[in-house]
Design a protein around this motif. Structure first.
Motif, PDB file in Angstrom:
ATOM      1  N   LEU A   1       0.819  -1.211   0.000  1.00 16.53           N
ATOM      2  CA  LEU A   1       0.000   0.000   0.000  1.00 16.53           C
ATOM      3  C   LEU A   1       0.859   1.270   0.000  1.00 16.53           C
ATOM      4  CD1 LEU A   1      -2.819  -1.024   2.513  1.00 16.53           C
ATOM      5  CD2 LEU A   1      -2.984  -0.829   0.028  1.00 16.53           C
ATOM      6  N   ILE A   2       1.950   1.256   0.760  1.00 19.39           N
ATOM      7  CA  ILE A   2       2.831   2.424   0.796  1.00 19.39           C
ATOM      8  C   ILE A   2       3.483   2.650  -0.556  1.00 19.39           C
ATOM      9  CG2 ILE A   2       4.952   3.344   1.801  1.00 19.39           C
ATOM     10  CD1 ILE A   2       4.189   1.985   4.418  1.00 19.39           C
ATOM     11  N   ILE A   3       3.939   1.581  -1.196  1.00 19.92           N
ATOM     12  CA  ILE A   3       4.577   1.725  -2.501  1.00 19.92           C
ATOM     13  C   ILE A   3       3.573   2.179  -3.550  1.00 19.92           C
ATOM     14  CG2 ILE A   3       5.725   0.457  -4.357  1.00 19.92           C
ATOM     15  CD1 ILE A   3       7.507   1.149  -1.989  1.00 19.92           C
ATOM     16  N   VAL A   4       2.345   1.680  -3.483  1.00 25.32           N
ATOM     17  CA  VAL A   4       1.310   2.121  -4.424  1.00 25.32           C
ATOM     18  C   VAL A   4       1.041   3.618  -4.240  1.00 25.32           C
ATOM     19  CG1 VAL A   4      -1.132   1.926  -5.011  1.00 25.32           C
ATOM     20  CG2 VAL A   4       0.238  -0.129  -4.707  1.00 25.32           C
ATOM     21  N   ALA A   5       0.948   4.068  -2.989  1.00 25.94           N
ATOM     22  CA  ALA A   5       0.763   5.497  -2.735  1.00 25.94           C
ATOM     23  C   ALA A   5       1.951   6.301  -3.247  1.00 25.94           C
ATOM     24  CB  ALA A   5       0.565   5.734  -1.238  1.00 25.94           C
ATOM     25  N   PHE A   6       3.150   5.778  -3.062  1.00 26.45           N
ATOM     26  CA  PHE A   6       4.364   6.430  -3.565  1.00 26.45           C
ATOM     27  C   PHE A   6       4.310   6.562  -5.086  1.00 26.45           C
ATOM     28  CE2 PHE A   6       8.679   6.406  -5.173  1.00 26.45           C
ATOM     29  CZ  PHE A   6       9.361   7.263  -4.324  1.00 26.45           C
ATOM     30  N   LEU A   7       3.940   5.490  -5.768  1.00 26.40           N
ATOM     31  CA  LEU A   7       3.885   5.512  -7.229  1.00 26.40           C
ATOM     32  C   LEU A   7       2.831   6.489  -7.731  1.00 26.40           C
ATOM     33  CD1 LEU A   7       4.198   1.691  -8.036  1.00 26.40           C
ATOM     34  CD2 LEU A   7       5.994   3.419  -8.060  1.00 26.40           C
ATOM     35  N   VAL A   8       1.666   6.495  -7.077  1.00 27.44           N
ATOM     36  CA  VAL A   8       0.605   7.402  -7.502  1.00 27.44           C
ATOM     37  C   VAL A   8       1.038   8.858  -7.330  1.00 27.44           C
ATOM     38  CG1 VAL A   8      -1.728   8.202  -6.962  1.00 27.44           C
ATOM     39  CG2 VAL A   8      -1.246   5.750  -7.080  1.00 27.44           C
ATOM     40  N   CYS A   9       1.686   9.160  -6.223  1.00 26.73           N
ATOM     41  CA  CYS A   9       2.147  10.534  -5.987  1.00 26.73           C
ATOM     42  C   CYS A   9       3.182  10.955  -7.021  1.00 26.73           C
ATOM     43  CB  CYS A   9       2.725  10.659  -4.578  1.00 26.73           C
ATOM     44  SG  CYS A   9       1.519  10.539  -3.250  1.00 26.73           S
TER      45      CYS A   9
ATOM     46  N   ALA B   1      12.665  11.240  -3.621  1.00 27.85           N
ATOM     47  CA  ALA B   1      13.956  10.548  -3.735  1.00 27.85           C
ATOM     48  C   ALA B   1      14.570  10.363  -2.347  1.00 27.85           C
ATOM     49  CB  ALA B   1      14.894  11.339  -4.644  1.00 27.85           C
ATOM     50  N   LEU B   2      14.457  11.379  -1.494  1.00 32.31           N
ATOM     51  CA  LEU B   2      14.953  11.259  -0.122  1.00 32.31           C
ATOM     52  C   LEU B   2      14.176  10.184   0.637  1.00 32.31           C
ATOM     53  CD1 LEU B   2      16.774  12.307   2.139  1.00 32.31           C
ATOM     54  CD2 LEU B   2      15.032  14.045   2.636  1.00 32.31           C
ATOM     55  N   PHE B   3      12.870  10.125   0.443  1.00 32.05           N
ATOM     56  CA  PHE B   3      12.037   9.098   1.092  1.00 32.05           C
ATOM     57  C   PHE B   3      12.498   7.709   0.664  1.00 32.05           C
ATOM     58  CE2 PHE B   3       8.392   6.275   1.222  1.00 32.05           C
ATOM     59  CZ  PHE B   3       7.816   6.542   2.462  1.00 32.05           C
ATOM     60  N   LEU B   4      12.773   7.526  -0.622  1.00 33.15           N
ATOM     61  CA  LEU B   4      13.221   6.231  -1.126  1.00 33.15           C
ATOM     62  C   LEU B   4      14.590   5.864  -0.585  1.00 33.15           C
ATOM     63  CD1 LEU B   4      12.659   3.837  -2.983  1.00 33.15           C
ATOM     64  CD2 LEU B   4      13.608   5.153  -4.880  1.00 33.15           C
ATOM     65  N   ILE B   5      15.486   6.844  -0.470  1.00 31.42           N
ATOM     66  CA  ILE B   5      16.816   6.585   0.072  1.00 31.42           C
ATOM     67  C   ILE B   5      16.722   6.127   1.525  1.00 31.42           C
ATOM     68  CG2 ILE B   5      18.994   7.693   0.722  1.00 31.42           C
ATOM     69  CD1 ILE B   5      18.724   9.431  -1.775  1.00 31.42           C
ATOM     70  N   VAL B   6      15.831   6.758   2.297  1.00 28.24           N
ATOM     71  CA  VAL B   6      15.642   6.360   3.695  1.00 28.24           C
ATOM     72  C   VAL B   6      15.114   4.925   3.775  1.00 28.24           C
ATOM     73  CG1 VAL B   6      14.307   6.827   5.780  1.00 28.24           C
ATOM     74  CG2 VAL B   6      15.328   8.720   4.504  1.00 28.24           C
ATOM     75  N   VAL B   7      14.170   4.568   2.912  1.00 25.95           N
ATOM     76  CA  VAL B   7      13.623   3.210   2.919  1.00 25.95           C
ATOM     77  C   VAL B   7      14.706   2.190   2.574  1.00 25.95           C
ATOM     78  CG1 VAL B   7      12.008   1.657   1.743  1.00 25.95           C
ATOM     79  CG2 VAL B   7      11.269   3.946   2.431  1.00 25.95           C
TER      80      VAL B   7
ATOM     81  N   PHE C   1      11.049   7.966 -13.683  1.00 28.30           N
ATOM     82  CA  PHE C   1      11.346   6.571 -14.014  1.00 28.30           C
ATOM     83  C   PHE C   1      12.231   5.942 -12.945  1.00 28.30           C
ATOM     84  CE2 PHE C   1      12.789   3.052 -16.662  1.00 28.30           C
ATOM     85  CZ  PHE C   1      11.647   2.758 -17.398  1.00 28.30           C
ATOM     86  N   CYS C   2      13.258   6.658 -12.529  1.00 27.19           N
ATOM     87  CA  CYS C   2      14.172   6.129 -11.507  1.00 27.19           C
ATOM     88  C   CYS C   2      13.451   5.937 -10.172  1.00 27.19           C
ATOM     89  CB  CYS C   2      15.360   7.067 -11.329  1.00 27.19           C
ATOM     90  SG  CYS C   2      16.491   7.121 -12.747  1.00 27.19           S
ATOM     91  N   LEU C   3      12.577   6.868  -9.813  1.00 22.87           N
ATOM     92  CA  LEU C   3      11.865   6.754  -8.541  1.00 22.87           C
ATOM     93  C   LEU C   3      10.911   5.563  -8.542  1.00 22.87           C
ATOM     94  CD1 LEU C   3      11.046  10.507  -7.771  1.00 22.87           C
ATOM     95  CD2 LEU C   3      12.724   9.054  -6.643  1.00 22.87           C
ATOM     96  N   THR C   4      10.163   5.374  -9.616  1.00 26.56           N
ATOM     97  CA  THR C   4       9.197   4.278  -9.655  1.00 26.56           C
ATOM     98  C   THR C   4       9.883   2.918  -9.707  1.00 26.56           C
ATOM     99  OG1 THR C   4       9.034   4.605 -12.060  1.00 26.56           O
ATOM    100  CG2 THR C   4       7.366   5.660 -10.694  1.00 26.56           C
ATOM    101  N   VAL C   5      10.902   2.789 -10.551  1.00 24.52           N
ATOM    102  CA  VAL C   5      11.619   1.516 -10.637  1.00 24.52           C
ATOM    103  C   VAL C   5      12.349   1.225  -9.318  1.00 24.52           C
ATOM    104  CG1 VAL C   5      13.480   0.274 -11.815  1.00 24.52           C
ATOM    105  CG2 VAL C   5      11.856   1.629 -13.130  1.00 24.52           C
TER     106      VAL C   5
ATOM    107  N   VAL D   1       3.102  11.355   5.361  1.00 25.20           N
ATOM    108  CA  VAL D   1       4.317  11.981   4.826  1.00 25.20           C
ATOM    109  C   VAL D   1       4.242  12.096   3.309  1.00 25.20           C
ATOM    110  CG1 VAL D   1       6.799  11.680   4.534  1.00 25.20           C
ATOM    111  CG2 VAL D   1       5.762  11.286   6.768  1.00 25.20           C
ATOM    112  N   LEU D   2       3.809  11.038   2.639  1.00 26.87           N
ATOM    113  CA  LEU D   2       3.690  11.068   1.181  1.00 26.87           C
ATOM    114  C   LEU D   2       2.658  12.104   0.736  1.00 26.87           C
ATOM    115  CD1 LEU D   2       3.833   7.242   0.359  1.00 26.87           C
ATOM    116  CD2 LEU D   2       5.610   8.947  -0.063  1.00 26.87           C
ATOM    117  N   PHE D   3       1.536  12.178   1.446  1.00 26.23           N
ATOM    118  CA  PHE D   3       0.504  13.169   1.106  1.00 26.23           C
ATOM    119  C   PHE D   3       1.040  14.586   1.285  1.00 26.23           C
ATOM    120  CE2 PHE D   3      -3.048  15.907   2.418  1.00 26.23           C
ATOM    121  CZ  PHE D   3      -3.867  15.791   1.300  1.00 26.23           C
ATOM    122  N   ALA D   4       1.769  14.816   2.372  1.00 21.93           N
ATOM    123  CA  ALA D   4       2.320  16.152   2.614  1.00 21.93           C
ATOM    124  C   ALA D   4       3.355  16.519   1.545  1.00 21.93           C
ATOM    125  CB  ALA D   4       2.949  16.205   4.011  1.00 21.93           C
TER     126      ALA D   4
END
Length: 270
Positions: free
Chosen positions: A34-42, A58-64, A123-127, A248-251
């Motif tokens: 669900l988090i990744i789907v929300a990330f992709l939609v955003c 990109a910072l959110f993805l690096i933290v994950v 593209f880089c963020l989604t992949v 966080v993603l919504f904000a």
């Protein structure tokens, strides 16, 4: 050019990464999906000219990736493989969109170049997000989570079998490549002319192997359902992570963080 053996190793690398133990690995698979789907939609919902607004993602993805213990080199290598596809998709943007949008000194940057850079970042963020999901969850568990979230069982099983048949394809390719090298003499039979018969032979061998695997699965009682020994229920920690990550993603999507930070710094310096 990567060999068949290296490709086979890279397939297993995702399974090895998914077997690690970290904060991200211990989360419920449904929460991560669900988090990744929300990330992709955003990320996908941004305008084609947006670049700076996507940097917080990109910072959110690096933290994950850091919390999940996923090596950055592994993700970067995968991104390098798929970036040419993104370049091919947006290759003609600078040609068809020549409207000036930015001025850097004497250099005028058109909208086509900005949309191309935005496409590459998107593209880089989604992949990268999908790789992070599989590397911290495992493809089998992702398919199980998708089915529990409402995906039709037949689609989840098809995804699972498609992933597993990649290993069958690579194994048969290894055998063919090894046999071809053992039968060659002074480099004969190693040219491009030999690839067409090899591909046809590989198709026939994988079809025959898949039929044997299907019969073995039916003999063992496979009825199309995904079963796992790691079924678990959602707990309060999983729900809290979903709420916090979603917030966080919504904000980050609603508020343009880089612009707000730039205005704040400019106000301090003024």
């Amino acid at each position: 050019m990567p060999t068949i053996e290296s490709a086979f190793f890279e397939l297993h690398r995702l399974d090895h990464l998914a077997a690690q133990d970290s904060v991200i690995h211990r989360l419920d698979a449904r929460i991560k999906v669900l988090i990744i789907v929300a990330f992709l939609v955003c990320v996908i919902s941004f305008d084609k000219y947006e670049i700076a607004a996507m940097l917080p993602f990109a910072l959110f993805l690096i933290v994950v990736l850091g919390l999940g213990g996923i090596p950055s080199g592994f993700v970067i290598n995968k991104l390098i493989l798929v970036i040419p596809l993104a370049v091919l998709i947006g290759l003609f943007n600078p040609i068809y969109d020549q409207q000036p949008l930015m001025q850097l000194g004497a250099v005028t940057i058109s909208g086509g170049w900005i949309s191309l850079f935005s496409l590459l970042l998107r593209f880089c963020l989604t992949v990268g997000a999908v790789l992070a999901l599989i590397a911290t969850t495992g493809f089998n568990t992702v398919c199980m989570a998708l089915e529990q979230l409402g995906m039709p069982a037949v689609f989840a099983v098809q995804l699972l079998l498609l992933y597993r048949y990649l290993f069958v394809l690579v194994e048969e390719g290894q055998r063919l490549d090894r046999a071809r090298k053992l039968r060659s003499f002074q480099g004969r039979g190693l040219g491009m002319r030999a690839f067409a018969p090899l591909i046809g032979n590989l198709l026939l061998r994988t079809l025959d192997r898949s039929q044997r695997i299907h019969l073995a699965m039916r003999c063992r009682g496979f009825d199309g359902a995904i079963r796992t020994c790691r079924l678990r229920r959602l707990n309060s920690r999983d729900v809290l992570v979903l709420v916090v990550a979603g917030g966080v993603l919504f904000a980050m999507r609603v508020f343009d963080g880089p612009s707000l930070l730039g205005r704040f710094v400019t106000g301090l310096l003024a």
